[in-house]
Design an enzyme around this catalytic site. Structure first.
Site, PDB file in Angstrom:
ATOM      1  N   SER A 157      26.645  -5.474  10.297  1.00 13.45           N
ATOM      2  CA  SER A 157      27.400  -4.371   9.715  1.00 13.45           C
ATOM      3  C   SER A 157      26.725  -3.021   9.907  1.00 13.45           C
ATOM      4  O   SER A 157      27.408  -1.989   9.992  1.00 13.45           O
ATOM      5  CB  SER A 157      27.678  -4.626   8.231  1.00 13.45           C
ATOM      6  OG  SER A 157      26.485  -4.902   7.544  1.00 13.45           O
TER       7      SER A 157
ATOM      8  N   HIS B  47      23.875   0.078   6.117  1.00 14.30           N
ATOM      9  CA  HIS B  47      25.103   0.789   6.447  1.00 14.30           C
ATOM     10  C   HIS B  47      24.839   2.285   6.609  1.00 14.30           C
ATOM     11  O   HIS B  47      25.333   2.917   7.548  1.00 14.30           O
ATOM     12  CB  HIS B  47      26.153   0.559   5.355  1.00 14.30           C
ATOM     13  CG  HIS B  47      26.589  -0.866   5.251  1.00 14.30           C
ATOM     14  ND1 HIS B  47      27.494  -1.308   4.296  1.00 14.30           N
ATOM     15  CD2 HIS B  47      26.265  -1.960   5.980  1.00 14.30           C
ATOM     16  CE1 HIS B  47      27.698  -2.603   4.447  1.00 14.30           C
ATOM     17  NE2 HIS B  47      26.946  -3.022   5.456  1.00 14.30           N
TER      18      HIS B  47
END
Length: 247
Positions: free
Chosen positions: A151, A198
């Site tokens: 991610s 992230h």
């Protein structure tokens, strides 16, 4: 189609062809394939703390030299310097839902970005975004908290697409909303989401996207390569800061 493209008026949207590479998102499929193979190996050997998972995941302690004893809130930890984990952790996932969501999102953005950038630039974007995600973990998370998943790299892809779209004059509102929603979800309690990765991936991907947009002309390709190498070196140096600080 080729004739129409060749004779079309030169507009901002037509300018996109200067980024265009092969239509088939081969690198995206390769990355997905590697992640699936690694997950199968994880499944066979045991998820969680299994040997495959633990040999590929990333945590801040892996920025320390071999043999260094790091004092943490969990006590003394014997750490090691294994910088390749900053990349390999992107191919490791925690469970079937985790890999399914990440691979679907990777495919969605990959089929847009890879033909736009070409295979090499797209692959560089993925790798540098993955490293940047690990740097975010290194700087913002506990030094003994392992993190897995693609991610961070995917957030980097989102940021790069946002920068490129903005530079080309394309619509960015929906993409901004999508990035914002995913970023907010990252901070929700109880989901064990590594928001640090992230944030790091977003910053890294934005920088790569900026480099691409500012060095699109053929005459600036050498500068593009130099800037990407400098960014990669800086990311690794930051992710290995305690080595050079003598910790």
């Amino acid at each position: 189609m080729r004739q129409q493209r060749a004779t079309a008026p030169r507009t901002k949207s037509a300018f996109l062809t200067r980024f265009t590479g092969p239509r088939q998102p081969t690198v995206t499929y390769v990355i997905i394939g590697i992640c699936i193979l690694v997950f199968i190996a994880q499944w066979v050997t045991g998820l969680g703390n299994g040997p495959v998972t633990s040999s590929l995941w990333y945590a801040g302690i892996y920025g320390y030299p071999n043999g260094a004893v790091v004092q943490t809130s969990q006590g003394a930890v014997l750490a090691s310097f294994e910088p390749w984990r900053m990349i390999t952790t992107a191919f490791v996932h925690a469970n079937i839902l985790h890999i399914a969501l990440n691979m679907y999102t990777l495919w969605i953005f990959g089929i847009v970005l890879e033909p736009m950038l070409g295979r090499v630039r797209y692959g560089v974007l993925f790798v540098l975004s993955a490293i940047a995600g690990s740097v975010g973990v290194y700087l913002l998370d506990s030094p003994v908290q392992p993190v897995v998943g693609a991610s961070g790299a995917i957030f980097g892809m989102m940021a790069a697409l946002l920068i490129i779209q903005r530079h080309l004059g394309g619509p960015i509102t929906q993409l901004l909303v999508l990035v914002g929603i995913n970023l907010v979800i990252s901070f929700l309690p109880g989901f064990s989401i590594a928001w640090q990765a992230h944030v790091g991936g977003l910053v890294g991907g934005a920088l790569v996207g900026l480099i691409y947009t500012q060095t699109r002309a053929r005459s600036r390709r050498a500068l593009q390569v130099v800037l990407l190498i400098v960014l990669a070196v800086l990311l690794v140096l930051v992710g290995s800061w305690h080595v050079f600080a003598g910790a």
